[in-house]
Motif scaffolding. Sequence first.
Motif, PDB file in Angstrom:
ATOM      1  N   ALA A   1     -13.449  21.065   7.436  1.00  0.00           N
ATOM      2  CA  ALA A   1     -13.456  21.441   6.030  1.00  0.00           C
ATOM      3  C   ALA A   1     -14.333  20.497   5.217  1.00  0.00           C
ATOM      4  O   ALA A   1     -15.021  20.911   4.292  1.00  0.00           O
TER       5      ALA A   1
ATOM      6  N   GLU B   1     -12.836  28.575   0.117  1.00  0.00           N
ATOM      7  CA  GLU B   1     -12.120  28.214   1.341  1.00  0.00           C
ATOM      8  C   GLU B   1     -10.613  28.258   1.112  1.00  0.00           C
ATOM      9  O   GLU B   1     -10.118  27.821   0.072  1.00  0.00           O
TER      10      GLU B   1
ATOM     11  N   THR C   1     -13.636  30.178   5.608  1.00  0.00           N
ATOM     12  CA  THR C   1     -14.657  29.583   4.750  1.00  0.00           C
ATOM     13  C   THR C   1     -15.733  30.628   4.474  1.00  0.00           C
ATOM     14  O   THR C   1     -16.243  31.268   5.402  1.00  0.00           O
TER      15      THR C   1
END
Length: 290
Positions: free
Chosen positions: A38, A77, A87
Amino acid sequence: MTPYTQKAFGHVLRLSLYSSAFSVLTEAHIVLLFWLLAVSVNVGSSSELKVRVRLADGQIADEVLEADGEKDSISVEFKQGDGTLITFVVDFKQDVKIFRALILGELERGQSQYQALCFVTRLNHNEIIPSESMARLRQKNAQAIRIAEEKRSTEMLSMNVAVNLTRTWQLSTHIHNICSVAREAVYTREADVKHWLEKGKSVYCSMFEPLAIEVPGLPSCGTVKDLWQPCSCSYNLRLEWYPCLLKYCRNRDTSSRGSPYKCGIKSCSKGYHFTYYVPHKQLCLWEEET
């Protein structure tokens, strides 16, 4: 992926290899790995907005929207109820949008800790608000649960072309940054390839390789029993809340004609149905649940 993230991601992979000699990855390793993936999207962004969104299954998800004015890109996201990390990235400069799904694997069935999928398609006009408008978004009540004003129809996408990650920088640097974890599971469409080639960059040709998804007789993975048989896999995802359009209002004046000005956004929800070739059903086990 930034140098910092690459270094950290490499460190986690080394930890994973060491631990695999004795046992499978611990839950802590998996959580850390997902966090680092992430970060590859989050680091370096110029603005960030966090909203609470109600998903289709009724659960509440924390969604992060980011805008980078310098790169003219945005990202959305969130984590689904089953733990899948979704995402969505838009590169306005190159007319590219990217979907990535990090799906928790079924270890008891021989899968790895997670399975990554990446779908790269053409960005169409008025799909989402510009990056500079996204960067200005604010919310008065951070605890409010957002529900989209408009539910757009599901888009059916036949992903019949494989993407060579080593050459994607020619089209958009975001593709490699986001999709590097997907390795050989990066797909696009023939129609999108034609669009990008028409922009005058024939060098893109080396990025793409046709797949066998439209071969007559290729069965759906949902009908296949042999886990090692090639088949046509389907994957569904939905962006439950994103700013799709700008709203305009008019100032009133004595002539009854007002000049328009931006006065808000319209939120949308949209589903995507991807169909693509897999060399064996083991890479598409969720078809058994549909």
